[in-house]
Design an enzyme around this catalytic site. Structure first.
Site, PDB file in Angstrom:
ATOM      1  N   LYS A 195      -2.481  -2.045  -3.117  1.00 13.68           N
ATOM      2  CA  LYS A 195      -3.540  -1.199  -2.539  1.00 13.68           C
ATOM      3  C   LYS A 195      -3.206   0.261  -2.823  1.00 13.68           C
ATOM      4  O   LYS A 195      -2.525   0.920  -2.043  1.00 13.68           O
ATOM      5  CB  LYS A 195      -3.640  -1.458  -1.031  1.00 13.68           C
ATOM      6  CG  LYS A 195      -4.672  -0.593  -0.318  1.00 13.68           C
ATOM      7  CD  LYS A 195      -5.020  -1.126   1.057  1.00 13.68           C
ATOM      8  CE  LYS A 195      -5.944  -0.180   1.795  1.00 13.68           C
ATOM      9  NZ  LYS A 195      -6.583  -0.781   2.953  1.00 13.68           N
ATOM     10  N   GLU A 197       0.817  -1.221   0.000  1.00 10.78           N
ATOM     11  CA  GLU A 197       0.000   0.000   0.000  1.00 10.78           C
ATOM     12  C   GLU A 197       0.851   1.271   0.000  1.00 10.78           C
ATOM     13  O   GLU A 197       1.297   1.718   1.048  1.00 10.78           O
ATOM     14  CB  GLU A 197      -0.923   0.028   1.234  1.00 10.78           C
ATOM     15  CG  GLU A 197      -1.807   1.275   1.269  1.00 10.78           C
ATOM     16  CD  GLU A 197      -2.737   1.368   2.474  1.00 10.78           C
ATOM     17  OE1 GLU A 197      -2.577   0.576   3.420  1.00 10.78           O
ATOM     18  OE2 GLU A 197      -3.616   2.242   2.465  1.00 10.78           O
TER      19      GLU A 197
HETATM   20  P1  13P Z   1      -9.349   3.993   4.180  1.00  3.29           P
HETATM   21  O1  13P Z   1     -10.174   3.244   3.158  1.00  3.29           O
HETATM   22  O2  13P Z   1     -10.156   4.616   5.276  1.00  3.29           O
HETATM   23  O3  13P Z   1      -8.359   4.909   3.532  1.00  3.29           O
HETATM   24  O4  13P Z   1      -8.499   2.893   4.951  1.00  3.29           O
HETATM   25  C1  13P Z   1      -7.871   1.919   4.255  1.00  3.29           C
HETATM   26  C2  13P Z   1      -6.603   1.582   4.920  1.00  3.29           C
HETATM   27  O5  13P Z   1      -6.390   0.464   5.313  1.00  3.29           O
HETATM   28  C3  13P Z   1      -5.600   2.633   5.056  1.00  3.29           C
HETATM   29  O6  13P Z   1      -4.397   2.052   5.387  1.00  3.29           O
END
Ligand code: 13P
Length: 340
Positions: free
Chosen positions: A220, A178
């Protein structure tokens, strides 16, 4: 590394109509979320709240995996069933957030680096024992109009992501990678696209250098979207076009799925954007979600810590899951909001 197993877990998480429920808020983040609905952030309240999420009937049709915070991985339902076991028994894969959050990057004002690599192999071994099948590490890229993030900030964060991903795969755990370009701030959608492009390019250079097996991971990413304080907010189709242009240029087709974060968008906007991207498909990757706030904000607002709101909170969660399931097929419409 068992490539076949990694590939099948990654694919299962983003199976048809499915995505990820990100319920891995750290102690500090969940405190903020609870404060907004006047619930005290005790360990028991956190447990009660997560039990509401994970026992909601029907979400298994739309949720392939749930990301847990370490505390939650060690908690149980009221009757003593470990949450990881409960989720697995419902056909939902349990995952775990393994980064330790972001701190200031030395000598780079306004930038952060995510920590948590020291001792990670040992922690992963324990999480695997506790039932985790996948993991998540979040790099945060702050942005301004000029110098942030710097090349150094991008390199440091993407290098850490690749080290984390390689460690996970060595132990048979699917990494969710991510790299989040934050939507705080006033940047334009064009600036977001430029930064997201630079970051994703760096991510895949590092993943390749570290030998990460692309078919056994999920990405992500943030959607390509204007900052929350930007005067011009792009319409839904423009966000979908810009996001997919950026992903097509930088994400290899070998990656099984993109599980977008919501990042502060409203629940409806996040679902609408997801839908528009799927409506333009097919794409080489599954276009899916790993929403935290966009799934949970309406649920928290309905619950407010009260036992008698439990059924209403679960109804709302199931409905949001269903709507995102429809968006996975490009079949969502705003007019469905509010309908039963
Ligand atoms: P959000 O969808 O609230 O951005 O959270 C996703 C997430 O895991 C952020 O690390």
């Amino acid at each position: 590394m068992n490539r076949q197993q990694l590939g099948s877990v990654a694919k299962a998480i983003v199976a048809r109509q499915k995505g990820v429920l990100a319920a891995d808020e750290s102690g500090r983040t969940i405190r903020k979320r609870f404060e907004s609905v006047k619930v005290e952030a005790t360990e028991e309240n956190r447990r009660r709240y997560r039990e509401i999420l994970f026992t909601t009937d029907g979400i298994e049709r739309y949720i392939g995996g749930v990301i847990l915070f370490e505390e939650t991985l060690r908690q149980t339902t009221r009757d003593g069933t470990p949450f990881a076991e409960l989720l697995s028994s419902r056909g939902i894969l349990p995952g775990i957030k393994v980064d330790k959050g972001a701190v200031a990057l030395a000598l780079h004002p306004g930038e952060r680096i995510t920590e948590g690599l020291d001792g990670l192999r040992e922690r992963l071994l324990e999480y695997r024992e506790l039932g985790a099948k996948f993991a998540k590490w979040r790099a945060v890229l702050d942005s301004d109009e000029r110098d942030v993030p710097s090349a150094c900030g991008i390199r440091a964060n993407t290098h850490a992501l690749a080290r984390y991903a390689a460690l996970c795969q060595e132990l048979g755990i699917v990494p969710i990678v991510e790299p989040e370009v934050l939507m705080d701030g006033a940047h334009t959608i064009e600036r977001c696209e430029e930064l997201t492009s630079r970051v994703l390019e760096a991510v895949f250079i590092e993943l390749d250098a570290h030998g990460v097996f692309l078919e056994g991971m999920l990405l992500k990413p943030n959607m390509v979207i204007a900052g929350l304080k930007c005067e011009r907010q792009a319409p839904v189709q423009e966000v979908a076009n810009a996001t997919l242009r950026c992903m097509s240029r930088h994400v290899p087709a070998a990656v099984p799925g993109l599980v977008f974060l919501s990042g502060g968008q409203s629940a409806e906007d996040a679902t609408d954007h997801l839908n528009a991207m799927n409506a333009m498909g097919p794409w080489p990757w599954q276009i899916s979600f790993s929403f935290g706030r966009a799934l949970q904000a309406p649920v928290l607002a309905a619950w407010r810590g009260r036992e008698d709101n439990l059924a209403a909170a679960q109804r709302i969660l199931l409905r949001r899951c269903e709507l995102n399931g429809l968006a996975r097929d490009g079949k969502y419409a705003r007019s469905l909001e509010g309908a039963p």
